[in-house]
Design a protein around this motif. Structure first.
Motif, PDB file in Angstrom:
ATOM      1  N   GLU A   1       0.825  -1.203   0.000  1.00  0.00           N
ATOM      2  CA  GLU A   1       0.000   0.000   0.000  1.00  0.00           C
ATOM      3  C   GLU A   1       0.860   1.254   0.000  1.00  0.00           C
ATOM      4  OE1 GLU A   1      -4.189  -1.108   2.220  1.00  0.00           O
ATOM      5  OE2 GLU A   1      -2.575  -0.225   3.420  1.00  0.00           O
ATOM      6  N   ILE A   2       2.069   1.126   0.506  1.00  0.00           N
ATOM      7  CA  ILE A   2       2.968   2.278   0.656  1.00  0.00           C
ATOM      8  C   ILE A   2       4.250   2.022  -0.123  1.00  0.00           C
ATOM      9  CG2 ILE A   2       4.399   3.576   2.282  1.00  0.00           C
ATOM     10  CD1 ILE A   2       2.235   3.136   4.388  1.00  0.00           C
ATOM     11  N   MET A   3       4.658   3.004  -0.884  1.00  0.00           N
ATOM     12  CA  MET A   3       5.953   2.989  -1.558  1.00  0.00           C
ATOM     13  C   MET A   3       6.619   4.331  -1.262  1.00  0.00           C
ATOM     14  SD  MET A   3       7.876   1.009  -3.605  1.00  0.00           S
ATOM     15  CE  MET A   3       6.806  -0.041  -4.575  1.00  0.00           C
ATOM     16  N   TYR A   4       7.880   4.301  -0.867  1.00  0.00           N
ATOM     17  CA  TYR A   4       8.550   5.546  -0.504  1.00  0.00           C
ATOM     18  C   TYR A   4      10.025   5.469  -0.901  1.00  0.00           C
ATOM     19  CZ  TYR A   4      10.159   2.812   3.517  1.00  0.00           C
ATOM     20  OH  TYR A   4      10.718   1.847   4.315  1.00  0.00           O
ATOM     21  N   SER A   5      10.664   6.612  -0.912  1.00  0.00           N
ATOM     22  CA  SER A   5      12.091   6.650  -1.245  1.00  0.00           C
ATOM     23  C   SER A   5      12.713   7.917  -0.686  1.00  0.00           C
ATOM     24  CB  SER A   5      12.307   6.582  -2.761  1.00  0.00           C
ATOM     25  OG  SER A   5      11.810   7.739  -3.396  1.00  0.00           O
ATOM     26  N   VAL A   6      14.018   7.852  -0.509  1.00  0.00           N
ATOM     27  CA  VAL A   6      14.834   9.009  -0.119  1.00  0.00           C
ATOM     28  C   VAL A   6      16.020   9.052  -1.069  1.00  0.00           C
ATOM     29  CG1 VAL A   6      16.250  10.063   1.669  1.00  0.00           C
ATOM     30  CG2 VAL A   6      14.139   8.870   2.307  1.00  0.00           C
ATOM     31  N   LYS A   7      16.259  10.209  -1.646  1.00  0.00           N
ATOM     32  CA  LYS A   7      17.381  10.351  -2.575  1.00  0.00           C
ATOM     33  C   LYS A   7      18.280  11.490  -2.109  1.00  0.00           C
ATOM     34  CE  LYS A   7      14.741  13.399  -5.672  1.00  0.00           C
ATOM     35  NZ  LYS A   7      14.251  13.611  -7.052  1.00  0.00           N
ATOM     36  N   LEU A   8      19.544  11.382  -2.418  1.00  0.00           N
ATOM     37  CA  LEU A   8      20.480  12.452  -2.100  1.00  0.00           C
ATOM     38  C   LEU A   8      21.683  12.336  -3.028  1.00  0.00           C
ATOM     39  CD1 LEU A   8      23.047  11.142  -0.189  1.00  0.00           C
ATOM     40  CD2 LEU A   8      21.103  10.869   1.328  1.00  0.00           C
ATOM     41  N   GLY A   9      22.361  13.463  -3.188  1.00  0.00           N
ATOM     42  CA  GLY A   9      23.527  13.477  -4.062  1.00  0.00           C
ATOM     43  C   GLY A   9      24.214  14.815  -4.041  1.00  0.00           C
ATOM     44  N   PHE A  10      25.388  14.856  -4.627  1.00  0.00           N
ATOM     45  CA  PHE A  10      26.135  16.106  -4.706  1.00  0.00           C
ATOM     46  C   PHE A  10      27.071  16.070  -5.903  1.00  0.00           C
ATOM     47  CE2 PHE A  10      28.853  13.375  -2.114  1.00  0.00           C
ATOM     48  CZ  PHE A  10      30.101  13.553  -2.701  1.00  0.00           C
ATOM     49  N   LYS A  11      27.549  17.230  -6.250  1.00  0.00           N
ATOM     50  CA  LYS A  11      28.572  17.356  -7.280  1.00  0.00           C
ATOM     51  C   LYS A  11      29.651  18.280  -6.758  1.00  0.00           C
ATOM     52  CE  LYS A  11      29.427  18.500 -12.122  1.00  0.00           C
ATOM     53  NZ  LYS A  11      28.844  18.978 -13.402  1.00  0.00           N
ATOM     54  N   TYR A  12      30.893  17.790  -6.785  1.00  0.00           N
ATOM     55  CA  TYR A  12      32.029  18.586  -6.353  1.00  0.00           C
ATOM     56  C   TYR A  12      33.063  18.575  -7.462  1.00  0.00           C
ATOM     57  CZ  TYR A  12      36.162  20.143  -3.832  1.00  0.00           C
ATOM     58  OH  TYR A  12      37.287  20.832  -3.451  1.00  0.00           O
ATOM     59  N   LYS A  13      33.237  19.738  -8.053  1.00  0.00           N
ATOM     60  CA  LYS A  13      34.125  19.874  -9.207  1.00  0.00           C
ATOM     61  C   LYS A  13      33.741  18.824 -10.254  1.00  0.00           C
ATOM     62  CE  LYS A  13      37.891  22.213  -6.804  1.00  0.00           C
ATOM     63  NZ  LYS A  13      39.331  22.246  -6.481  1.00  0.00           N
ATOM     64  N   ASN A  14      34.639  17.892 -10.541  1.00  0.00           N
ATOM     65  CA  ASN A  14      34.343  16.912 -11.590  1.00  0.00           C
ATOM     66  C   ASN A  14      33.760  15.615 -11.054  1.00  0.00           C
ATOM     67  OD1 ASN A  14      35.784  18.895 -12.946  1.00  0.00           O
ATOM     68  ND2 ASN A  14      36.661  17.463 -14.385  1.00  0.00           N
ATOM     69  N   PHE A  15      33.559  15.537  -9.741  1.00  0.00           N
ATOM     70  CA  PHE A  15      33.012  14.335  -9.137  1.00  0.00           C
ATOM     71  C   PHE A  15      31.515  14.502  -8.896  1.00  0.00           C
ATOM     72  CE2 PHE A  15      37.490  14.105  -7.998  1.00  0.00           C
ATOM     73  CZ  PHE A  15      37.776  12.761  -8.218  1.00  0.00           C
ATOM     74  N   ASP A  16      30.785  13.417  -9.024  1.00  0.00           N
ATOM     75  CA  ASP A  16      29.364  13.453  -8.693  1.00  0.00           C
ATOM     76  C   ASP A  16      28.985  12.160  -7.973  1.00  0.00           C
ATOM     77  OD1 ASP A  16      27.954  11.499 -10.828  1.00  0.00           O
ATOM     78  OD2 ASP A  16      29.519  12.624 -11.866  1.00  0.00           O
ATOM     79  N   PHE A  17      27.967  12.267  -7.134  1.00  0.00           N
ATOM     80  CA  PHE A  17      27.516  11.136  -6.330  1.00  0.00           C
ATOM     81  C   PHE A  17      26.009  11.223  -6.173  1.00  0.00           C
ATOM     82  CE2 PHE A  17      25.954   9.794  -2.183  1.00  0.00           C
ATOM     83  CZ  PHE A  17      26.348   8.461  -2.136  1.00  0.00           C
TER      84      PHE A  17
END
Length: 1015
Positions: free
Chosen positions: A860-876
């Protein structure tokens, strides 16, 4: 000579003066200074955190403080100052010698308002959309290394519930539910359209993410009413990539992933198998099968391996991991006259079966290879006429063991570790004395099957812009042709199998071998034709274009020809849409579909499905004062009716059908071979049958906060589904005919969806985001004809669709005294049996005590948490995704031991009830066949387990190569990345993955490395 000397002197003087001026100029040009400035928004309020930098420097930059002020040192005259802020247009200015202080006002980025959203049969500005629509981009899809696009959608779209039941290569598609389940009828799947054409879940499964621009889901009636009789379960719109004006861009990507099961059951070994077998037999009043000497040999592990085998069949037939690789090449670009996007992709996914290369000429490992090709072309033939051509092709090759993929898993799950050796002393395959459950032999020596699938889709369209005569008016026509084919090759064989006996010269022959054979069959051969002519209008009126009006009239006609069906499937419909907006502040929209389905009787085939929606952007009101908290707020409300004509598994359900009747005998068959059986009515037709109708209400809002850093959307919905096809379960047993069906069911479904993201740039090198989504949908059966029961809780009305029913378990009996004090239940009873509650209080446990228990197997429930960042040429980036309000039945997945001689217990059964282990998690053991003990295999809360979970669904780390490196190889962009899917799962499911609780091919977790280069 004197004249020549004077000339030399003048030249020397000129050179000296020039050199001096040059030095002074260079020195002046190299002088640096400090500058300051104030950055304001469109209402002259300071902007905090705006990025300020010098464009030709990688180190000189900063951000504005709480007062909107910035300061930069070492700035030269002629440098270019650039100021940027999320939600605003970039500002650039060349620094002059006299510039020391800058007062900069940023303008809102109107492209946010001009952003286009894909809607049913068209596109609209995002600012003018008043329907409930959610969209995910290809960037997010490609972060998940999956072979099936549907598995990249989990946790990405509010309102979408996904459940993946298998990880088998080529058969791992997730089941999609938009806003849960609203019907107990057979058709619960959403409508899936690819570039506007109904291509179903099969079409989505054959796509790959690199050819997709975005995927949208349409949830409320204002978004789906245009699909009329097919839109009640929601709509999935897949938009593929198209070319853009510009130089050709050639891209190549390569991915290599390592797959491993996300979860696998752990089985007991030979010693525990023998101990538990003895215990179950003794509990059932029988003699033990194994002597103490035999138990000692099993425990020591030093016995004759042919007499005392100890085999983990999973280890024998499964590898720890398998590879998956994918390669993609594309080219895109174009001019004002023609744009193009061309893509080719190859996917190769290996299965986890071991010893696939046992045979010299073929492999019995499961595998899937898919080749994709797409060419999307757009032409501007003149100022009036434009055209498009969309071509796509897919070739798939799936191989598997002839015994069947899930059959291998089921056999490995139940096969006993101590009944037979894999091979006998003479090298022949071993087999148990009563079955042929040699799992490895079934894997490698029973041949193989191959499925060859192919599909071609083509759309040719033309459009005429008639604005020269009527501003905003255009006409369009699209014609589509699809073809798909599936052919199965089956190469079966058998190897001889023998049962080992220590005191016999000839082993009993359990399976007689046969050579590799061949068989083939065309499983599907389908074609589809669709034609869609339309008239469109889009214009703005008034002194400053404050009145925006658009309209659409479209006809849809399609014909599907399916193998073995004498009559083609046909649909016909007309679509209409009118929208109005006043200064992007007051919005209104009316949609309607008038659709026909050949699934119903003549005179009852067409229906009208209208919807209306309104929107109010109150932040555009003059009385709303600008502030630093709320930047944008749009309220939305809609109501409408949508249909679902997929109401039964058979066509022309309104017709009665007759078939052979074996209940009565009439005379002698032709040829005198026996009594004739006659005919009887096998289906009771109902010419009044019609489609399901969904009455949908939706209220929501879209907002942006804190200088556009935070975006938040909320939707609340309610749906009542009527006319659900159901059997009339209230006719007397003396009726004697086939079931009577009617549109007599009603279901309500309601819920809420939340979606929010915070994104911010802290300085020129670092920006980040964090967000999440939450979806909740709960249904209830309102009406369903059924025989009256003794108690209300025995009825289906008032409970969920698919509601589980069973006894309420109160633990395990601990003593004979407790059994005597308790209500009578299925017996005879012993300590360690499950104790059930007497719900109706009549002193007897029977079927009247079965109560609705738990949730269904669809969350009945679907959920999510997302996060990320970009530092110079790196991304996550990473995504945590979870599900709640979901249960599964422990009895599934072959978890109940001793259903036959080879049903091996899982290790959880080591914690069963015994007199020495009264605080056990599982009841006393008894054989499942011929048992005289308590029927503990009944549905109850004891076996209903919590299926909630949260998992690290996706994670990606990337590095983009510096521009200087790319210039060296004459490239434009290159990125290296590592990503993964289903990496870690937190749950309370003891045996399998929470999405796949059956004895079938497990879900895969994947770790992938890749590179993408563009030129």
């Amino acid at each position: 000579m004197r004249a020549l000397t004077n000339i030399k002197r003048k030249i020397g003087r000129f050179v000296g003066i020039s050199a001096l001026l040059l030095v002074v100029g260079v020195a002046h040009a190299q002088q640096t200074k400090s500058i300051q400035g104030l950055v304001l928004d469109e209402t002259n309020q300071p902007l905090i955190g705006a990025t300020v930098r010098v464009t030709n420097s990688t180190v000189n930059g900063g951000i504005t403080d709480v007062d909107g002020v910035f300061k930069l040192d070492n700035v030269r005259t002629g440098d270019t100052l650039k100021v940027s802020y999320i939600g605003y247009q970039d500002y650039q200015q060349v620094v002059k010698a006299s510039d020391n202080f800058f007062r900069i006002s940023l303008s809102p980025d109107e492209t946010q308002l001009e952003e286009v959203v894909v809607v049913g049969y068209g596109q609209q500005k995002k600012a003018s959309v008043v329907g409930a629509i959610a969209t995910v981009s290809v960037k997010e899809l490609k972060q998940s290394p999956v072979s099936n696009v549907s598995n990249a959608l989990a946790g990405r779209l509010p309102g979408l519930i996904t459940v993946q039941r298998s990880g088998e290569p080529g058969a791992d598609q997730a089941t999609l539910y938009i806003r849960g389940i609203s019907t107990f009828g057979s058709g619960q799947d959403p409508l899936i359209l690819i570039d506007g054409i109904d291509r179903g879940k099969e079409g989505l499964a054959m796509m790959e993410s690199s050819e997709i621009e975005n995927i949208s889901i349409l949830k409320d009636a204002s978004a789906t009413a245009v699909y009329g009789v097919r839109g009640a379960n929601g709509v999935v719109l897949v938009t593929t990539r198209r070319g853009t004006v510009g130089k050709p861009v050639i891209s190549f990507s390569a991915d290599f992933g390592l797959q491993s099961p996300s979860s696998m059951p752990e089985l007991v070994g030979a010693y525990d198998m023998a101990v538990l077998t003895n215990e179950a037999l003794v509990n059932n009043g029988q003699s033990p099968k194994y002597s103490q000497d035999q138990l000692n040999i099993y425990k020591s592990g030093g016995g004759n391996p042919f007499l005392y085998p100890d085999i983990n069949w999973f280890d024998e037939v499964l590898k720890k991991n398998a590879y998956m690789q994918q390669y993609n090449a594309s080219i895109t670009g174009g001019s004002e006259k023609m744009q193009y996007f061309v893509s080719a992709n190859v996917l190769r996914q290996e299965g986890i079966f071991r010893r696939g290369a046992y045979n010299d000429n073929y492999s019995t490992n499961v595998s899937y290879t898919k080749y994709n090709f797409r060419s999307n072309l757009d032409f501007q033939l003149n100022n009036v006429i434009s055209a498009k051509l969309t071509l796509a092709g897919v070739i798939g090759d799936k191989r598997r063991p002839s015994s069947g993929v899930n059959s291998i898993f089921e056999r490995a799950r139940v096969a006993s570790p101590n009944v037979t050796p894999i091979r006998n002393p003479d090298g022949t395959w071993g087999a148990p004395p009563t079955t042929n459950h040699n799992v490895l032999a079934h894997l490698v020596s029973h041949g193989y099957s191959k499925e060859a699938e192919s599909a071609i889709t083509a759309t040719l369209g033309a459009s005429a812009d008639l604005s020269e005569w009527v501003k905003g008016l255009s006409v369009n026509v699209d014609f589509s042709f699809d073809f798909d084919n599936l052919y199965t090759y089956d190469h079966r064989k058998d190897d001889d199998m023998f049962t080992f006996g220590p005191n016999v010269e000839t082993y009993p022959h359990m399976v007689i071998g046969s050579p590799l054979g061949f068989g083939g069959n065309i499983n599907s051969y389908n074609t589809r034709y669709v034609i869609e002519p339309s008239i469109r209008y889009n214009n703005a009126f008034g002194s400053d274009k404050q009145h925006a009006v658009s309209g659409l009239i479209l006809m849809n006609a399609q014909e599907n020809t399916i193998r073995d069906q004498e009559v083609a499937y046909r649909r016909l419909g007309i679509v209409g849409r009118v929208t109005y907006g006043y200064r992007d502040k007051y919005l209104a929209e009316v949609n309607a579909g008038y659709n026909g389905s050949e699934n119903f009787a003549p005179g009852n085939r067409f229906g009208f499905f209208p919807s209306a929606s309104v929107g109010w952007v109150f932040t555009e009101e003059d009385w709303f004062k600008s502030n630093k908290v709320l930047d944008y707020m749009k309220l939305r409300a809609s109501y409408g009716m949508v249909g679902n004509d997929n109401i039964g598994g058979e066509r022309f359900f309104y017709e009665s059908r007759w078939g052979g009747g074996g209940d009565a005998k009439f005379g002698i068959n032709k040829g005198g071979t026996g009594n004739g059986g006659g005919l009887k009515e096998v289906r009771n037709g109902n010419p009044g049958l019609t489609w399901e109708t969904a009455h949908k209400f939706n209220f929501g809002f879209d907002s942006r906060w804190f200088n556009n850093r935070f975006e938040w959307t909320t939707d609340v919905f309610y749906e009542k589904r009527t006319n659900i096809l159901t059997n009339i379960d209230i006719v007397p047993a003396t009726y004697g005919g086939p079931a009577i069906t009617a549109n007599a069911g009603k279901v309500e479904n309601k819920g809420i969806e939340l979606d929010g993201t915070w994104h911010e740039r802290l300085n020129k090198d670092f920006d980040y985001f964090v967000g999440g989504m939450f979806s909740f949908a709960r249904n209830k059966i309102l009406e369903r004809p059924e025989t009256p029961r003794a108690y209300p809780y025995l009825q289906q009305v008032g409970y969920r669709v698919g509601q589980a029913r069973g006894f309420i378990a109160e633990g395990l009996f601990q003593s004979e005294e407790e059994i005597l004090r308790s209500p009578a239940q299925f017996g005879p009873l012993y300590p360690g049996n499950i104790k059930y509650a007497d719900i109706n209080g009549d002193g007897v446990i029977d079927d009247n005590d079965q109560h609705p228990i738990g949730f269904t197997n669809v969350p009945e429930i679907m959920y999510s948490v997302k996060l990320g960042f970009k530092y110079k040429n790196f991304d996550f980036s990473c995504l945590f995704q979870g599900a709640a309000n979901v249960n599964y039945d422990f009895r599934t997945g072959a978890n109940m031991p001793f259903n036959n001689e080879n049903s091996t217990p899982i290790v959880e059964w080591l914690d069963r009830w015994t007199p020495e282990n009264r605080d056990a998690s599982l009841p006393r053991l008894i054989p499942a066949i011929g048992s005289t003990g308590n029927d503990g295999n009944r549905s109850s809360t004891f076996w209903l387990k919590n299926g909630n979970y949260i998992r690290l669904k996706n994670i990606e780390i990337g590095y983009t190569l510096p521009d200087s490196w790319m210039k060296a190889i004459r490239g434009t962009d290159a990125r290296l990345y590592v990503n993964g899917i289903n990496l870690v799962t937190w749950d309370k499911v003891p045996v399998y993955d929470p999405e796949n609780t059956n004895a079938s091919y497990p879900l895969m977790k994947v770790i992938n490395v890749g590179v993408k280069v563009s030129f």
